[in-house]
Design an enzyme around this catalytic site. Sequence first.
Site, PDB file in Angstrom:
ATOM      1  N   LYS A  27      67.306   8.952  80.978  1.00 21.49           N
ATOM      2  CA  LYS A  27      67.313   7.865  79.991  1.00 21.49           C
ATOM      3  C   LYS A  27      67.453   8.447  78.572  1.00 21.49           C
ATOM      4  CE  LYS A  27      66.762   3.955  80.545  1.00 21.49           C
ATOM      5  NZ  LYS A  27      67.699   2.839  80.849  1.00 21.49           N
ATOM      6  N   THR A  57      63.367   3.281  77.406  1.00 20.50           N
ATOM      7  CA  THR A  57      61.962   3.316  77.838  1.00 20.50           C
ATOM      8  C   THR A  57      61.119   4.183  76.908  1.00 20.50           C
ATOM      9  OG1 THR A  57      60.548   4.214  79.581  1.00 20.50           O
ATOM     10  CG2 THR A  57      62.726   5.154  79.446  1.00 20.50           C
ATOM     11  N   ASP A  58      59.822   3.880  76.851  1.00 23.86           N
ATOM     12  CA  ASP A  58      58.914   4.738  76.069  1.00 23.86           C
ATOM     13  C   ASP A  58      58.776   6.124  76.702  1.00 23.86           C
ATOM     14  OD1 ASP A  58      57.438   3.963  78.308  1.00 23.86           O
ATOM     15  OD2 ASP A  58      55.725   3.182  77.172  1.00 23.86           O
ATOM     16  N   GLU A  59      59.217   6.255  77.966  1.00 24.89           N
ATOM     17  CA  GLU A  59      59.041   7.540  78.651  1.00 24.89           C
ATOM     18  C   GLU A  59      59.897   8.651  78.035  1.00 24.89           C
ATOM     19  OE1 GLU A  59      58.701   7.237  82.941  1.00 24.89           O
ATOM     20  OE2 GLU A  59      58.058   5.151  82.774  1.00 24.89           O
ATOM     21  N   TYR A  65      63.865  11.031  85.685  1.00 25.23           N
ATOM     22  CA  TYR A  65      64.186   9.666  85.218  1.00 25.23           C
ATOM     23  C   TYR A  65      64.215   9.627  83.696  1.00 25.23           C
ATOM     24  CZ  TYR A  65      63.117   4.932  83.575  1.00 25.23           C
ATOM     25  OH  TYR A  65      63.104   3.751  82.866  1.00 25.23           O
TER      26      TYR A  65
HETATM   27  P1  NAD Z   1      65.465  -2.221  88.465  1.00 26.85           P
HETATM   28  O1  NAD Z   1      65.447  -0.948  89.217  1.00 26.85           O
HETATM   29  O2  NAD Z   1      64.618  -3.354  88.920  1.00 26.85           O
HETATM   30  O3  NAD Z   1      66.959  -2.784  88.388  1.00 26.85           O
HETATM   31  C1  NAD Z   1      68.051  -1.962  88.126  1.00 26.85           C
HETATM   32  C2  NAD Z   1      69.313  -2.757  88.424  1.00 26.85           C
HETATM   33  O4  NAD Z   1      70.434  -1.902  88.135  1.00 26.85           O
HETATM   34  C3  NAD Z   1      69.440  -3.172  89.885  1.00 26.85           C
HETATM   35  O5  NAD Z   1      69.874  -4.509  89.973  1.00 26.85           O
HETATM   36  C4  NAD Z   1      70.501  -2.239  90.442  1.00 26.85           C
HETATM   37  O6  NAD Z   1      71.257  -2.793  91.500  1.00 26.85           O
HETATM   38  C5  NAD Z   1      71.363  -1.978  89.213  1.00 26.85           C
HETATM   39  N1  NAD Z   1      72.090  -0.701  89.290  1.00 26.85           N
HETATM   40  C6  NAD Z   1      71.593   0.506  89.636  1.00 26.85           C
HETATM   41  N2  NAD Z   1      72.584   1.430  89.626  1.00 26.85           N
HETATM   42  C7  NAD Z   1      73.719   0.776  89.258  1.00 26.85           C
HETATM   43  C8  NAD Z   1      75.056   1.179  89.067  1.00 26.85           C
HETATM   44  N3  NAD Z   1      75.433   2.447  89.264  1.00 26.85           N
HETATM   45  N4  NAD Z   1      75.968   0.259  88.670  1.00 26.85           N
HETATM   46  C9  NAD Z   1      75.595  -1.039  88.467  1.00 26.85           C
HETATM   47  N5  NAD Z   1      74.349  -1.484  88.669  1.00 26.85           N
HETATM   48  C10 NAD Z   1      73.405  -0.573  89.041  1.00 26.85           C
HETATM   49  O7  NAD Z   1      65.124  -1.822  86.963  1.00 26.85           O
HETATM   50  P2  NAD Z   1      64.316  -2.650  85.855  1.00 26.85           P
HETATM   51  O8  NAD Z   1      62.883  -2.385  86.032  1.00 26.85           O
HETATM   52  O9  NAD Z   1      64.823  -4.025  85.802  1.00 26.85           O
HETATM   53  O10 NAD Z   1      64.772  -1.856  84.548  1.00 26.85           O
HETATM   54  C11 NAD Z   1      65.912  -2.276  83.805  1.00 26.85           C
HETATM   55  C12 NAD Z   1      66.113  -1.315  82.648  1.00 26.85           C
HETATM   56  O11 NAD Z   1      64.942  -1.287  81.839  1.00 26.85           O
HETATM   57  C13 NAD Z   1      66.368   0.113  83.097  1.00 26.85           C
HETATM   58  O12 NAD Z   1      67.366   0.662  82.271  1.00 26.85           O
HETATM   59  C14 NAD Z   1      65.033   0.815  82.869  1.00 26.85           C
HETATM   60  O13 NAD Z   1      65.228   2.174  82.555  1.00 26.85           O
HETATM   61  C15 NAD Z   1      64.498   0.051  81.680  1.00 26.85           C
HETATM   62  N6  NAD Z   1      63.039   0.010  81.607  1.00 26.85           N
HETATM   63  C16 NAD Z   1      62.298  -0.551  82.609  1.00 26.85           C
HETATM   64  C17 NAD Z   1      60.900  -0.584  82.496  1.00 26.85           C
HETATM   65  C18 NAD Z   1      60.040  -1.243  83.549  1.00 26.85           C
HETATM   66  O14 NAD Z   1      58.817  -1.266  83.409  1.00 26.85           O
HETATM   67  N7  NAD Z   1      60.594  -1.818  84.612  1.00 26.85           N
HETATM   68  C19 NAD Z   1      60.254  -0.032  81.385  1.00 26.85           C
HETATM   69  C20 NAD Z   1      61.052   0.553  80.397  1.00 26.85           C
HETATM   70  C21 NAD Z   1      62.428   0.557  80.516  1.00 26.85           C
HETATM   71  P1  TYD Z   2      55.119   2.948  87.970  1.00 30.58           P
HETATM   72  O1  TYD Z   2      54.942   1.488  88.190  1.00 30.58           O
HETATM   73  O2  TYD Z   2      55.891   3.747  88.956  1.00 30.58           O
HETATM   74  O3  TYD Z   2      55.727   3.100  86.500  1.00 30.58           O
HETATM   75  P2  TYD Z   2      55.916   4.454  85.582  1.00 30.58           P
HETATM   76  O4  TYD Z   2      55.739   5.644  86.414  1.00 30.58           O
HETATM   77  O5  TYD Z   2      57.320   4.305  85.102  1.00 30.58           O
HETATM   78  O6  TYD Z   2      54.899   4.320  84.486  1.00 30.58           O
HETATM   79  O7  TYD Z   2      53.683   3.597  87.863  1.00 30.58           O
HETATM   80  C1  TYD Z   2      52.730   3.132  86.912  1.00 30.58           C
HETATM   81  C2  TYD Z   2      51.500   4.022  87.025  1.00 30.58           C
HETATM   82  O8  TYD Z   2      50.884   3.789  88.284  1.00 30.58           O
HETATM   83  C3  TYD Z   2      51.812   5.504  86.965  1.00 30.58           C
HETATM   84  O9  TYD Z   2      50.795   6.168  86.234  1.00 30.58           O
HETATM   85  C4  TYD Z   2      51.789   5.944  88.429  1.00 30.58           C
HETATM   86  C5  TYD Z   2      50.774   4.998  89.045  1.00 30.58           C
HETATM   87  N1  TYD Z   2      50.986   4.647  90.463  1.00 30.58           N
HETATM   88  C6  TYD Z   2      49.955   4.808  91.408  1.00 30.58           C
HETATM   89  O10 TYD Z   2      48.839   5.245  91.071  1.00 30.58           O
HETATM   90  N2  TYD Z   2      50.200   4.454  92.706  1.00 30.58           N
HETATM   91  C7  TYD Z   2      51.408   3.976  93.124  1.00 30.58           C
HETATM   92  O11 TYD Z   2      51.582   3.709  94.343  1.00 30.58           O
HETATM   93  C8  TYD Z   2      52.447   3.801  92.149  1.00 30.58           C
HETATM   94  C9  TYD Z   2      53.798   3.273  92.555  1.00 30.58           C
HETATM   95  C10 TYD Z   2      52.189   4.145  90.834  1.00 30.58           C
END
Ligand code: NAD
Ligand code: TYD
Length: 359
Positions: free
Chosen positions: A165, A135-137, A161
């Site tokens: 990561k 993630t960019d975070e 988080y």
């Molecule tokens: P998500 O939370 O929707 O899905 C995570 C999945 O991992 C779920 O299916 C969960 O059951 C599984 N999981 C959790 N713990 C586990 C374990 N111990 N063993 C096996 N499976 C497990 O997450 P997402 O949004 O699909 O993100 C996927 C990846 O992308 C993550 O690594 C996250 O850090 C990264 N990522 C997500 C975003 C975003 O915007 N969603 C942005 C940047 C990076």
């Molecule tokens: P989120 O979707 O949780 O992603 P991330 O924190 O990983 O960027 O949140 C996106 C942005 O939206 C973040 O600045 C927090 C804000 N946010 C709200 O303002 N209200 C909400 O209920 C949630 C879930 C997020």
Amino acid sequence: MKTYLVTGGAGFIGSNFILYMMKKYGDSIKIINVDKLTYAGNLENLKEVEHRDNYKFMKVDICDKDKILSIFNTYDIDIVIHFAAESHVDRSIKNPEVFVNTNVLGTLNLLTGAKQAWETEDGFKKGKKFVQVSTDEVYGELEDDEGFFYETTPLDPHSPYSASKTSADLLVKSYVDTFHFPANITRCSNNYGPYQFPEKLIPLMINNALNGKKLPVYGRGLNVRDWLYVDDHCKAIDIVAEGGPIGEVYNVGGHNEKKNIEIVNMVIDSLLEMLPEEDPRRKSISHDLITYVEDRKGHDFRYAIAPDKIKSDLGWEPETPFAKGIKLTIAWYLENMDWMERITKGEYQNYYKEMYRED
Ligand code: NAD
Ligand code: TYD
């Protein structure tokens, strides 16, 4: 035939990735999906592929080292795409431990399994690749409206988080540096699209608006995120798995910076535009639902990705403009309200009450 081990394939990005890969490659690849099915994992997302002979689901916790090693010893895995993680910042602030277990120790188990299965006397078998989806975070935050995250930006995570990561990324890096292990790291910005769990901003706002519930905006809604349509991300991961030289890190972003309040306003306007005149839900949807709530602790101000390297080295570019992506996303949620209803029953309601202090 290449065999992919996809971890976390029942989650938001993982399930989109499996659907994307099956559509793109059909029967010419095999996918093994390893997922623990936490609250965020939903096999319903994968109904379209579950009966295919070249798809296999295994309910496994990546923290279970013996099971992970046995998967690598049983199947000839070529490519690991590692999504499995605890992924929500707010949850990490309340309960960081599970983030360290899954995101850090789970990643180490996968690295250990892949290394022992792929190792030869003088390196690693050809054609193997481990993609750490990060993630960019990990770069922390941009403090004002200027500048971007580059792959060279120092790692400076702030939330539990992002710290977990970053730790996982550093373990992957250590395997590259120590063993010349065939890995890449991708760092993407905020994804949006179908199948996203409604704890994240966009699906939470869509779901609340459709139910006439308040739209909780943290602080003043001025924090900025850089939104990437999930299909564009899936394409990037495939390209990196195929062509990324060992050890390279790639930022993946959509050049789509928006303040949170702009996103919430767009969700409201798009819903009003897309819902038919006679839909009774229209009556309760308005900008008056917006409610400013207590800010997230340590809320990163701005994320903005420079995806220049993946463009120049591997030819990837985001293809979905936000105006189109948000409509596609809202249309998907409108067509899949039963999906949303099923996952917001039960445990979600407890989470919501505790998180947003609602009775
Ligand atoms: P998500 O939370 O929707 O899905 C995570 C999945 O991992 C779920 O299916 C969960 O059951 C599984 N999981 C959790 N713990 C586990 C374990 N111990 N063993 C096996 N499976 C497990 O997450 P997402 O949004 O699909 O993100 C996927 C990846 O992308 C993550 O690594 C996250 O850090 C990264 N990522 C997500 C975003 C975003 O915007 N969603 C942005 C940047 C990076
Ligand atoms: P989120 O979707 O949780 O992603 P991330 O924190 O990983 O960027 O949140 C996106 C942005 O939206 C973040 O600045 C927090 C804000 N946010 C709200 O303002 N209200 C909400 O209920 C949630 C879930 C997020």
